[in-house]
Scaffold this motif. Structure first.
Motif, PDB file in Angstrom:
ATOM      1  N   MET A   1      19.767   5.659  32.341  1.00 34.82           N
ATOM      2  CA  MET A   1      18.347   5.561  32.016  1.00 34.82           C
ATOM      3  C   MET A   1      18.086   6.194  30.650  1.00 34.82           C
ATOM      4  SD  MET A   1      15.040   7.038  34.130  1.00 34.82           S
ATOM      5  CE  MET A   1      15.414   8.792  33.863  1.00 34.82           C
ATOM      6  N   ASN A   2      17.506   5.431  29.725  1.00 33.86           N
ATOM      7  CA  ASN A   2      17.114   5.980  28.429  1.00 33.86           C
ATOM      8  C   ASN A   2      16.010   7.010  28.639  1.00 33.86           C
ATOM      9  OD1 ASN A   2      18.866   4.115  27.397  1.00 33.86           O
ATOM     10  ND2 ASN A   2      17.312   2.756  26.577  1.00 33.86           N
ATOM     11  N   ARG A   3      16.157   8.179  28.039  1.00 30.85           N
ATOM     12  CA  ARG A   3      15.158   9.226  28.274  1.00 30.85           C
ATOM     13  C   ARG A   3      15.128  10.210  27.114  1.00 30.85           C
ATOM     14  NH1 ARG A   3      17.017  14.179  29.936  1.00 30.85           N
ATOM     15  NH2 ARG A   3      19.206  14.368  30.531  1.00 30.85           N
ATOM     16  N   LEU A   4      14.022  10.962  27.038  1.00 29.63           N
ATOM     17  CA  LEU A   4      13.897  12.021  26.044  1.00 29.63           C
ATOM     18  C   LEU A   4      14.823  13.176  26.431  1.00 29.63           C
ATOM     19  CD1 LEU A   4      12.470  13.182  23.539  1.00 29.63           C
ATOM     20  CD2 LEU A   4      10.690  14.059  25.074  1.00 29.63           C
ATOM     21  N   LYS A   5      15.722  13.496  25.534  1.00 30.30           N
ATOM     22  CA  LYS A   5      16.715  14.540  25.804  1.00 30.30           C
ATOM     23  C   LYS A   5      16.260  15.896  25.273  1.00 30.30           C
ATOM     24  CE  LYS A   5      21.493  15.742  24.542  1.00 30.30           C
ATOM     25  NZ  LYS A   5      22.656  15.332  23.715  1.00 30.30           N
ATOM     26  N   ARG A   6      15.625  15.877  24.090  1.00 30.31           N
ATOM     27  CA  ARG A   6      15.316  17.153  23.433  1.00 30.31           C
ATOM     28  C   ARG A   6      14.173  16.972  22.436  1.00 30.31           C
ATOM     29  NH1 ARG A   6      20.088  20.591  20.392  1.00 30.31           N
ATOM     30  NH2 ARG A   6      18.953  22.539  20.048  1.00 30.31           N
ATOM     31  N   LEU A   7      13.347  17.995  22.349  1.00 32.01           N
ATOM     32  CA  LEU A   7      12.268  18.028  21.357  1.00 32.01           C
ATOM     33  C   LEU A   7      12.330  19.337  20.607  1.00 32.01           C
ATOM     34  CD1 LEU A   7       9.508  17.135  20.072  1.00 32.01           C
ATOM     35  CD2 LEU A   7       8.404  18.312  21.996  1.00 32.01           C
ATOM     36  N   THR A   8      12.360  19.251  19.283  1.00 30.39           N
ATOM     37  CA  THR A   8      12.161  20.435  18.446  1.00 30.39           C
ATOM     38  C   THR A   8      10.875  20.199  17.657  1.00 30.39           C
ATOM     39  OG1 THR A   8      13.573  19.520  16.701  1.00 30.39           O
ATOM     40  CG2 THR A   8      14.606  21.006  18.275  1.00 30.39           C
ATOM     41  N   LEU A   9      10.061  21.229  17.598  1.00 28.50           N
ATOM     42  CA  LEU A   9       8.727  21.090  17.006  1.00 28.50           C
ATOM     43  C   LEU A   9       8.346  22.386  16.312  1.00 28.50           C
ATOM     44  CD1 LEU A   9       6.021  19.518  16.702  1.00 28.50           C
ATOM     45  CD2 LEU A   9       5.389  20.394  18.962  1.00 28.50           C
ATOM     46  N   GLU A  10       7.843  22.278  15.093  1.00 24.91           N
ATOM     47  CA  GLU A  10       7.420  23.454  14.326  1.00 24.91           C
ATOM     48  C   GLU A  10       6.067  23.191  13.662  1.00 24.91           C
ATOM     49  OE1 GLU A  10      10.302  24.739  11.494  1.00 24.91           O
ATOM     50  OE2 GLU A  10      11.986  24.618  12.900  1.00 24.91           O
ATOM     51  N   GLY A  11       5.207  24.221  13.697  1.00 20.71           N
ATOM     52  CA  GLY A  11       3.982  24.191  12.914  1.00 20.71           C
ATOM     53  C   GLY A  11       2.821  23.455  13.529  1.00 20.71           C
ATOM     54  N   PHE A  12       2.877  23.166  14.841  1.00 21.38           N
ATOM     55  CA  PHE A  12       1.825  22.382  15.483  1.00 21.38           C
ATOM     56  C   PHE A  12       0.957  23.275  16.368  1.00 21.38           C
ATOM     57  CE2 PHE A  12       0.206  19.654  18.915  1.00 21.38           C
ATOM     58  CZ  PHE A  12      -0.449  18.681  18.183  1.00 21.38           C
ATOM     59  N   LYS A  13      -0.316  23.435  15.998  1.00 21.47           N
ATOM     60  CA  LYS A  13      -1.272  24.226  16.771  1.00 21.47           C
ATOM     61  C   LYS A  13      -0.696  25.612  17.073  1.00 21.47           C
ATOM     62  CE  LYS A  13      -3.944  20.309  18.375  1.00 21.47           C
ATOM     63  NZ  LYS A  13      -4.737  19.721  19.457  1.00 21.47           N
ATOM     64  N   SER A  14      -0.662  26.019  18.356  1.00 21.75           N
ATOM     65  CA  SER A  14      -0.146  27.363  18.666  1.00 21.75           C
ATOM     66  C   SER A  14       1.376  27.404  18.711  1.00 21.75           C
ATOM     67  CB  SER A  14      -0.705  27.839  20.018  1.00 21.75           C
ATOM     68  OG  SER A  14      -0.178  27.057  21.078  1.00 21.75           O
ATOM     69  N   ILE A  15       2.006  26.267  18.483  1.00 21.22           N
ATOM     70  CA  ILE A  15       3.470  26.177  18.562  1.00 21.22           C
ATOM     71  C   ILE A  15       4.066  26.393  17.172  1.00 21.22           C
ATOM     72  CG2 ILE A  15       5.420  24.720  19.206  1.00 21.22           C
ATOM     73  CD1 ILE A  15       3.450  23.209  21.080  1.00 21.22           C
ATOM     74  N   PHE A  70      -2.299  27.776  12.821  1.00 17.65           N
ATOM     75  CA  PHE A  70      -3.236  28.685  12.175  1.00 17.65           C
ATOM     76  C   PHE A  70      -3.731  28.169  10.822  1.00 17.65           C
ATOM     77  CE2 PHE A  70      -1.934  31.447  15.516  1.00 17.65           C
ATOM     78  CZ  PHE A  70      -3.020  32.279  15.728  1.00 17.65           C
ATOM     79  N   GLY A  71      -3.789  26.833  10.708  1.00 19.39           N
ATOM     80  CA  GLY A  71      -4.417  26.223   9.550  1.00 19.39           C
ATOM     81  C   GLY A  71      -3.518  26.130   8.326  1.00 19.39           C
ATOM     82  N   PRO A  72      -3.956  25.371   7.316  1.00 16.77           N
ATOM     83  CA  PRO A  72      -3.116  25.127   6.137  1.00 16.77           C
ATOM     84  C   PRO A  72      -2.883  26.350   5.259  1.00 16.77           C
ATOM     85  CG  PRO A  72      -5.316  24.176   5.857  1.00 16.77           C
ATOM     86  CD  PRO A  72      -5.222  24.616   7.275  1.00 16.77           C
ATOM     87  N   LYS A  73      -3.682  27.398   5.392  1.00 12.18           N
ATOM     88  CA  LYS A  73      -3.419  28.609   4.618  1.00 12.18           C
ATOM     89  C   LYS A  73      -2.183  29.342   5.133  1.00 12.18           C
ATOM     90  CE  LYS A  73      -8.110  29.552   2.978  1.00 12.18           C
ATOM     91  NZ  LYS A  73      -9.244  30.534   2.939  1.00 12.18           N
ATOM     92  N   THR A  74      -1.854  29.116   6.417  1.00  5.42           N
ATOM     93  CA  THR A  74      -0.672  29.755   7.022  1.00  5.42           C
ATOM     94  C   THR A  74       0.507  28.802   7.093  1.00  5.42           C
ATOM     95  OG1 THR A  74      -2.100  31.183   8.350  1.00  5.42           O
ATOM     96  CG2 THR A  74       0.182  30.916   9.104  1.00  5.42           C
ATOM     97  N   THR A  75       0.238  27.549   7.436  1.00  4.26           N
ATOM     98  CA  THR A  75       1.291  26.558   7.672  1.00  4.26           C
ATOM     99  C   THR A  75       0.978  25.291   6.901  1.00  4.26           C
ATOM    100  OG1 THR A  75       1.566  27.433   9.920  1.00  4.26           O
ATOM    101  CG2 THR A  75       2.545  25.285   9.463  1.00  4.26           C
ATOM    102  N   LEU A  76       1.933  24.821   6.107  1.00  6.03           N
ATOM    103  CA  LEU A  76       1.705  23.643   5.273  1.00  6.03           C
ATOM    104  C   LEU A  76       2.257  22.362   5.874  1.00  6.03           C
ATOM    105  CD1 LEU A  76       2.396  25.048   1.684  1.00  6.03           C
ATOM    106  CD2 LEU A  76       0.188  24.418   2.688  1.00  6.03           C
ATOM    107  N   GLN A  77       3.108  22.463   6.896  1.00  6.56           N
ATOM    108  CA  GLN A  77       3.728  21.252   7.399  1.00  6.56           C
ATOM    109  C   GLN A  77       4.062  21.347   8.888  1.00  6.56           C
ATOM    110  OE1 GLN A  77       7.303  20.867   5.016  1.00  6.56           O
ATOM    111  NE2 GLN A  77       8.491  22.099   6.438  1.00  6.56           N
ATOM    112  N   ILE A  78       4.229  20.188   9.485  1.00  3.75           N
ATOM    113  CA  ILE A  78       4.704  20.044  10.864  1.00  3.75           C
ATOM    114  C   ILE A  78       6.033  19.315  10.804  1.00  3.75           C
ATOM    115  CG2 ILE A  78       4.304  18.915  13.098  1.00  3.75           C
ATOM    116  CD1 ILE A  78       1.283  19.109  12.474  1.00  3.75           C
TER     117      ILE A  78
END
Length: 365
Positions: A1-15, A70-78
């Motif tokens: 079964m094709n499935r999501l194996k892993r997610l890495t995520l940076e800079g999104f909302k509280s994450i 925490f907004g663009p003053k803290t984080t510039l990218q996702i």
């Protein structure tokens, strides 16, 4: 079964940064504000992105101040990378979204890649930079990896059945032909059930049977198109010929119908990843246990991601299914539970009771 194996995520909302391996069944637990809903809203953003509505999503959700950590003053990218296990290897979708003029986000990078099983080499295709909407859809005609990834990303679907007010779409009529997929708010529920009744009788009967377990007064739906080819979620009570309308369903019964239809649809029509935020809202404990069982059975054929704050709902699952979410300082932390670490506690307490005691995290501090 094709499935999501892993997610890495940076800079999104509280994450600020997470790296999560996904199982067939994934239950998020945590206090209010811990970040559970933020992970789910990432997939909602992904839904809009795959539909070509990324800029509309940004505008409708508070611009970058509400999306960047925490907004663009803290984080510039996702940055996000989704790895899918496929038949002969791993397909990966990567994107880097950068803050741009107009208080919006644009694609600084968008790539797709395929790594064959037991190989260290990955074939990477770059889809460009500087664009406002995802380009993966444009690549499906030329690249097989793009075609497979677009199919999988399109089928990571977020559902929210919170709105059961008198004006909710699920209580209104819908066009009979709008019956291919269940809408995120179940606004086309009547049309979908009509198709199941005519073409997928086994699934329809399972849905009706499940509703009868949770609402003993319910007999069957009475869904008939009118002259303008629109249908309402009408129904009939047991031992009665009177037809009732969708506004005569209680909120809890209507949410149960939405969840049962989502989880009991034909296996070949199930999304690849079903995402539901707080399915326990308004449900009787007995109904909630039945819905939990449906989630477990559905996870044999697709992946499930749920956010919950119900200890009784949690009792239906194993520790390995559960991801505890805590807020540490300014960021959300995600940790999958382990049976071995909880053996001593689970000898005397249920998993929900262990969570209420704040032993496994995911509770208020």
């Amino acid at each position: 079964m094709n499935r999501l194996k892993r997610l890495t995520l940076e800079g999104f909302k509280s994450i600020k940064a997470i790296d999560i391996e996904f199982n067939p069944l994934n239950i998020l637990i945590g206090a209010n504000g811990a970040g559970k809903s933020n992970l789910i809203s990432f997939f909602k953003m992904l839904n809009e992105m795959m539909a070509g509505r990324f800029q509309l999503y940004i505008a409708a959700n508070g611009r970058t101040q509400s999306i960047l950590h925490f907004g663009p003053k803290t984080t510039l990218q996702i940055e996000a990378k989704l790895e899918f296990k496929v038949t002969n290897g791993v397909d990966t979708y990567y994107m880097r979204l950068f803050h741009a003029a107009g208080d919006t986000l644009i694609f600084a990078e968008e790539t797709i890649s395929f790594q064959e099983m037991n190989s260290a080499y990955a074939r990477i295709d770059e889809l460009g930079a500087g664009h406002q909407e995802a380009k993966i859809g444009e690549a499906v005609e030329e690249k097989q990896t793009a075609k497979i990834l677009k199919y999988l990303l399109d089928r990571c679907r977020v559902y929210h059945f919170h709105d059961t007010s008198p004006t909710a779409d699920v209580r209104q009529s819908c066009y009979v032909g709008d019956n291919r997929w269940l809408m995120p708010d179940a606004g086309n529920l009547a049309a979908l059930l009509l198709r199941f009744r005519e073409e997928k009788k086994k699934s329809y009967q399972q849905i009706v049977g499940t509703i009868r377990l949770t609402a003993p007064f319910f007999d069957d739906f009475v869904i008939e198109p009118d002259a303008s080819r629109r249908v309402l979620l009408n129904w009939r009570e047991k031992d009665s010929d009177q037809v009732f309308g969708p506004h005569q369903f209680s909120d809890g019964t209507l949410r149960t119908i939405c969840l049962a239809t989502l989880l009991l649809q034909p296996e070949d029509e199930l999304p690849k990843l079903i995402i539901v935020d707080e399915p326990e809202l308004g449900l009787h404990p007995y109904a909630l246990n039945i819905i939990a069982d449906l989630f477990k059975k559905a996870s044999l054929h697709t992946q499930i991601l749920i956010s919950t704050q119900s200890s009784s709902f949690l009792d239906n699952f194993d520790p390995e299914d559960v991801i505890a979410v805590d807020r540490e300082g300014k960021e959300s932390k995600f940790k999958r539970l382990s049976s071995e670490e909880l053996d001593i506690w689970l000898d005397e307490y249920s998993l929900g009771e262990v969570w209420e005691k704040n032993i496994i995290g995911g509770g208020p501090h």
